[in-house]
Write a protein that holds these residues in place. Structure first.
Motif, PDB file in Angstrom:
ATOM      1  N   HIS A 194     139.532  43.992  16.553  1.00 56.74           N
ATOM      2  CA  HIS A 194     140.026  44.589  15.312  1.00 56.74           C
ATOM      3  C   HIS A 194     139.400  45.967  15.121  1.00 56.74           C
ATOM      4  CE1 HIS A 194     140.916  40.276  15.029  1.00 56.74           C
ATOM      5  NE2 HIS A 194     141.914  40.640  14.233  1.00 56.74           N
ATOM      6  N   ASP A 217     143.885  45.104  16.367  1.00 51.71           N
ATOM      7  CA  ASP A 217     144.796  44.739  15.286  1.00 51.71           C
ATOM      8  C   ASP A 217     144.366  45.305  13.931  1.00 51.71           C
ATOM      9  OD1 ASP A 217     145.900  43.157  17.248  1.00 51.71           O
ATOM     10  OD2 ASP A 217     145.597  41.250  16.205  1.00 51.71           O
ATOM     11  N   ASP A 218     145.360  45.338  13.056  1.00 50.76           N
ATOM     12  CA  ASP A 218     145.247  45.602  11.626  1.00 50.76           C
ATOM     13  C   ASP A 218     145.345  47.100  11.313  1.00 50.76           C
ATOM     14  OD1 ASP A 218     145.170  42.866  11.268  1.00 50.76           O
ATOM     15  OD2 ASP A 218     143.012  42.762  11.084  1.00 50.76           O
ATOM     16  N   HIS A 254     152.198  44.690  13.624  1.00 50.86           N
ATOM     17  CA  HIS A 254     151.431  43.484  13.271  1.00 50.86           C
ATOM     18  C   HIS A 254     151.938  42.947  11.932  1.00 50.86           C
ATOM     19  CE1 HIS A 254     148.092  40.769  13.734  1.00 50.86           C
ATOM     20  NE2 HIS A 254     147.310  41.310  12.823  1.00 50.86           N
ATOM     21  N   HIS A 284     151.090  41.257   6.981  1.00 51.97           N
ATOM     22  CA  HIS A 284     150.243  40.262   7.642  1.00 51.97           C
ATOM     23  C   HIS A 284     150.610  38.834   7.265  1.00 51.97           C
ATOM     24  CE1 HIS A 284     146.459  38.852   9.595  1.00 51.97           C
ATOM     25  NE2 HIS A 284     146.480  40.026  10.185  1.00 51.97           N
TER      26      HIS A 284
HETATM   27 ZN   LIG Z   1     145.495  40.753  11.884  1.00 48.08          ZN
END
Ligand SMILES: [Zn+2]
Length: 227
Positions: free
Chosen positions: A190, A10-11, A62, A66
């Protein structure tokens, strides 16, 4: 029933993800990257996403910024949430060649209302779940069949200098049970790096999970590979 392991990241850690591509290639794994701030990616990050896609991996959303889906929908309504948080993310990812057919909830915050809103846009969603060495609780991350909303289990090794729970033995047990009984397990991490300011998985740990899953015969596929 086949045994599927979906590794997700993620991210916005495109450089670290790209550097890890040889780890996935070594065992024929395809994985999924859930990108935040897709509309803000610079040229280098955009090129990295294109290389990740051409290596056969999936790229999903995502969110644009956020934002927590449950809170934002409650505050501004579904239409405004989709307009500000989802549409620009999906459009930016599709411009890079991604399907953007899947979404991972920021902070794993979801409920039935958010699922209903987001399943109008996406084929599949990813929530979260407990990270625990209690095997009974850990088993809740393994699902049968082909749901549209998956739970998930974290497998980062640390955040900054602080190590996360050392649960390698629990995850190993889950992987063995998955291989024997079938089903789908989604894991999330991540940044991929030995050290990083935020949540990250050490490449050695990632390689160890990949090797174990490969040796167990688990199918490591991306969200776009799901039926
Ligand atoms: Zn995240």
């Amino acid at each position: 029933m086949s045994a599927q392991l979906l590794l997700t990241f993620d991210d916005r850690h495109v450089a670290g993800w790209e550097a890890a591509l040889p780890l996935f290639d070594a065992v024929g794994a395809r994985v999924t990257f859930f990108v935040v701030e897709a509309d803000l990616l610079d040229d280098q990050e955009q090129a990295g996403i294109r290389r990740i896609l051409s290596a056969g991996h999936s790229v999903g959303s995502h969110g644009a910024r956020h934002r927590n889906a449950d809170q934002t929908i409650a505050e501004v309504g579904a239409a405004d949430y989709l307009r500000t948080e989802i549409v620009s993310s999906v459009e930016a990812l599709r411009a890079l060649g991604a399907s953007a057919n899947s979404f991972a909830y920021p902070n794993s915050r979801r409920d039935d209302t958010t699922d209903a809103v987001l399943l109008k846009v996406f084929d599949r969603l990813r929530g979260g779940g407990p990270r625990t060495t209690d095997l009974m609780a850990a088993r809740s991350a393994v699902v049968a069949g082909n749901p549209r909303v998956f739970p998930a289990r974290g497998f980062d090794t640390g955040r900054g200098e602080v190590p996360h729970l050392n649960d390698a033995a629990t995850l190993s047990k889950l992987l063995h049970e998955l291989a024997e009984g079938g089903g789908t397990l989604v894991l999330y991490a991540h940044e991929i790096a030995p050290v990083a300011p935020g949540n990250h998985i050490h490449p050695d740990r990632l390689a160890a999970v990949l090797t174990e899953a490969h040796n167990l015969g688990l199918h490591m596929i991306g969200y776009d590979d799901l039926d």
